[in-house]
Design a protein around this motif. Structure first.
Motif, PDB file in Angstrom:
ATOM      1  N   SER A   1       8.201 -10.203  14.399  1.00  0.00           N
ATOM      2  CA  SER A   1       8.204 -11.590  13.899  1.00  0.00           C
ATOM      3  C   SER A   1       8.252 -11.627  12.377  1.00  0.00           C
ATOM      4  N   LEU A   2       9.153 -10.854  11.824  1.00  0.00           N
ATOM      5  CA  LEU A   2       9.224 -10.731  10.374  1.00  0.00           C
ATOM      6  C   LEU A   2       9.588 -12.049   9.708  1.00  0.00           C
ATOM      7  N   ARG A   3       9.054 -12.221   8.516  1.00  0.00           N
ATOM      8  CA  ARG A   3       9.259 -13.438   7.719  1.00  0.00           C
ATOM      9  C   ARG A   3       9.839 -13.055   6.365  1.00  0.00           C
ATOM     10  N   PRO A   4      10.517 -13.968   5.704  1.00  0.00           N
ATOM     11  CA  PRO A   4      11.056 -13.641   4.370  1.00  0.00           C
ATOM     12  C   PRO A   4       9.974 -13.158   3.406  1.00  0.00           C
ATOM     13  N   GLU A   5       8.768 -13.653   3.538  1.00  0.00           N
ATOM     14  CA  GLU A   5       7.697 -13.228   2.642  1.00  0.00           C
ATOM     15  C   GLU A   5       7.210 -11.805   2.925  1.00  0.00           C
ATOM     16  N   ASP A   6       7.701 -11.170   3.970  1.00  0.00           N
ATOM     17  CA  ASP A   6       7.392  -9.760   4.224  1.00  0.00           C
ATOM     18  C   ASP A   6       8.323  -8.830   3.433  1.00  0.00           C
ATOM     19  N   THR A   7       9.284  -9.387   2.755  1.00  0.00           N
ATOM     20  CA  THR A   7      10.222  -8.596   1.956  1.00  0.00           C
ATOM     21  C   THR A   7       9.487  -7.818   0.874  1.00  0.00           C
ATOM     22  N   GLY A   8       9.875  -6.563   0.708  1.00  0.00           N
ATOM     23  CA  GLY A   8       9.279  -5.741  -0.341  1.00  0.00           C
ATOM     24  C   GLY A   8       9.521  -4.272  -0.078  1.00  0.00           C
ATOM     25  N   ILE A   9       8.987  -3.455  -0.968  1.00  0.00           N
ATOM     26  CA  ILE A   9       9.003  -2.012  -0.762  1.00  0.00           C
ATOM     27  C   ILE A   9       7.677  -1.641  -0.116  1.00  0.00           C
ATOM     28  N   TYR A  10       7.749  -0.901   0.980  1.00  0.00           N
ATOM     29  CA  TYR A  10       6.566  -0.515   1.742  1.00  0.00           C
ATOM     30  C   TYR A  10       6.255   0.956   1.475  1.00  0.00           C
ATOM     31  N   TYR A  11       4.977   1.202   1.189  1.00  0.00           N
ATOM     32  CA  TYR A  11       4.505   2.533   0.844  1.00  0.00           C
ATOM     33  C   TYR A  11       3.366   2.949   1.775  1.00  0.00           C
ATOM     34  N   CYS A  12       3.326   4.214   2.140  1.00  0.00           N
ATOM     35  CA  CYS A  12       2.117   4.717   2.785  1.00  0.00           C
ATOM     36  C   CYS A  12       1.285   5.470   1.756  1.00  0.00           C
ATOM     37  N   ASN A  13       0.024   5.593   2.062  1.00  0.00           N
ATOM     38  CA  ASN A  13      -0.948   6.064   1.062  1.00  0.00           C
ATOM     39  C   ASN A  13      -2.161   6.654   1.741  1.00  0.00           C
ATOM     40  N   TYR A  14      -2.741   7.653   1.113  1.00  0.00           N
ATOM     41  CA  TYR A  14      -4.101   8.063   1.455  1.00  0.00           C
ATOM     42  C   TYR A  14      -4.793   8.473   0.166  1.00  0.00           C
ATOM     43  N   ASN A  15      -6.116   8.494   0.230  1.00  0.00           N
ATOM     44  CA  ASN A  15      -6.910   8.836  -0.946  1.00  0.00           C
ATOM     45  C   ASN A  15      -7.943   9.884  -0.557  1.00  0.00           C
ATOM     46  N   ASP A  16      -7.892  11.013  -1.231  1.00  0.00           N
ATOM     47  CA  ASP A  16      -8.890  12.070  -1.033  1.00  0.00           C
ATOM     48  C   ASP A  16      -9.624  12.322  -2.337  1.00  0.00           C
ATOM     49  N   GLY A  17      -9.801  11.246  -3.085  1.00  0.00           N
ATOM     50  CA  GLY A  17     -10.329  11.315  -4.440  1.00  0.00           C
ATOM     51  C   GLY A  17      -9.211  11.043  -5.427  1.00  0.00           C
ATOM     52  N   VAL A  18      -8.002  11.207  -4.956  1.00  0.00           N
ATOM     53  CA  VAL A  18      -6.786  10.915  -5.717  1.00  0.00           C
ATOM     54  C   VAL A  18      -5.867  10.122  -4.790  1.00  0.00           C
ATOM     55  N   ASP A  19      -5.201   9.127  -5.339  1.00  0.00           N
ATOM     56  CA  ASP A  19      -4.242   8.378  -4.526  1.00  0.00           C
ATOM     57  C   ASP A  19      -2.955   9.187  -4.348  1.00  0.00           C
ATOM     58  N   HIS A  20      -2.497   9.260  -3.099  1.00  0.00           N
ATOM     59  CA  HIS A  20      -1.236   9.915  -2.780  1.00  0.00           C
ATOM     60  C   HIS A  20      -0.295   8.870  -2.204  1.00  0.00           C
ATOM     61  N   TRP A  21       0.890   8.785  -2.760  1.00  0.00           N
ATOM     62  CA  TRP A  21       1.877   7.791  -2.359  1.00  0.00           C
ATOM     63  C   TRP A  21       3.191   8.451  -1.969  1.00  0.00           C
ATOM     64  N   GLY A  22       3.881   7.795  -1.044  1.00  0.00           N
ATOM     65  CA  GLY A  22       5.257   8.163  -0.793  1.00  0.00           C
ATOM     66  C   GLY A  22       6.165   7.438  -1.770  1.00  0.00           C
ATOM     67  N   GLN A  23       7.480   7.601  -1.572  1.00  0.00           N
ATOM     68  CA  GLN A  23       8.441   6.995  -2.498  1.00  0.00           C
ATOM     69  C   GLN A  23       8.761   5.554  -2.124  1.00  0.00           C
ATOM     70  N   GLY A  24       8.376   5.137  -0.926  1.00  0.00           N
ATOM     71  CA  GLY A  24       8.598   3.777  -0.469  1.00  0.00           C
ATOM     72  C   GLY A  24       9.878   3.613   0.334  1.00  0.00           C
ATOM     73  N   THR A  25       9.904   2.555   1.132  1.00  0.00           N
ATOM     74  CA  THR A  25      11.091   2.188   1.891  1.00  0.00           C
ATOM     75  C   THR A  25      11.270   0.670   1.791  1.00  0.00           C
ATOM     76  N   GLN A  26      12.502   0.236   1.548  1.00  0.00           N
ATOM     77  CA  GLN A  26      12.781  -1.157   1.264  1.00  0.00           C
ATOM     78  C   GLN A  26      12.927  -1.964   2.547  1.00  0.00           C
ATOM     79  N   VAL A  27      12.256  -3.108   2.583  1.00  0.00           N
ATOM     80  CA  VAL A  27      12.394  -4.052   3.698  1.00  0.00           C
ATOM     81  C   VAL A  27      12.878  -5.384   3.127  1.00  0.00           C
ATOM     82  N   VAL A  28      13.947  -5.910   3.696  1.00  0.00           N
ATOM     83  CA  VAL A  28      14.464  -7.214   3.280  1.00  0.00           C
ATOM     84  C   VAL A  28      14.562  -8.091   4.519  1.00  0.00           C
ATOM     85  N   VAL A  29      13.900  -9.242   4.462  1.00  0.00           N
ATOM     86  CA  VAL A  29      13.938 -10.189   5.572  1.00  0.00           C
ATOM     87  C   VAL A  29      14.637 -11.453   5.089  1.00  0.00           C
ATOM     88  N   THR A  30      15.742 -11.793   5.726  1.00  0.00           N
ATOM     89  CA  THR A  30      16.535 -12.956   5.318  1.00  0.00           C
ATOM     90  C   THR A  30      16.271 -14.139   6.242  1.00  0.00           C
TER      91      THR A  30
END
Length: 114
Positions: free
Chosen positions: A84-113
């Motif tokens: 049930s995606l909405r236009p306001e869900d548009t953005g770059i989505y990142y996964c993350n974990y923290n083990d005392g330091v934040d670890h991020w992926g490079q992201g994946t783009q989502v566009v909802v029209t």
């Protein structure tokens, strides 16, 4: 350290679905919580959901009931099923974990029209 790579983004019409994947380079079994964040154009990064290694997942109010986060320990992956995606869900989505330091992926783009 475990590195993260997101995939599964794309362009979809409002009401559609996407499943995002976050592939880890090593075991995720002992990572206490893995998160999904998103960043809309011109806005700050926003927390979306987390899946703990024990207990219940948690969601941003705006996505609760539409998004489902899950953890596949055997394959070292975390998913974000988005319905049930909405236009306001548009953005770059990142996964993350923290083990005392934040670890991020490079992201994946989502566009909802609309």
């Amino acid at each position: 350290q475990v590195q993260l790579v997101e995939s599964g983004g794309g362009s979809v019409q409002a009401g559609g679905s996407l499943r995002l994947s976050c592939a880890a380079s090593g075991s995720i079994a002992e990572i206490k919580a893995i998160h999904w964040y998103r960043q809309a154009p011109g806005k700050s990064r926003e927390w979306v959901a987390l899946v703990p290694n024990r207990g219940n997942s948690q969601y941003l109010n705006a996505v609760r009931g539409r998004f489902t986060i899950s953890r596949d320990v055997a394959n070292n992956k975390v998913y974000l099923q988005m319905n049930s995606l909405r236009p306001e869900d548009t953005g770059i989505y990142y996964c993350n974990y923290n083990d005392g330091v934040d670890h991020w992926g490079q992201g994946t783009q989502v566009v909802v029209t609309s």
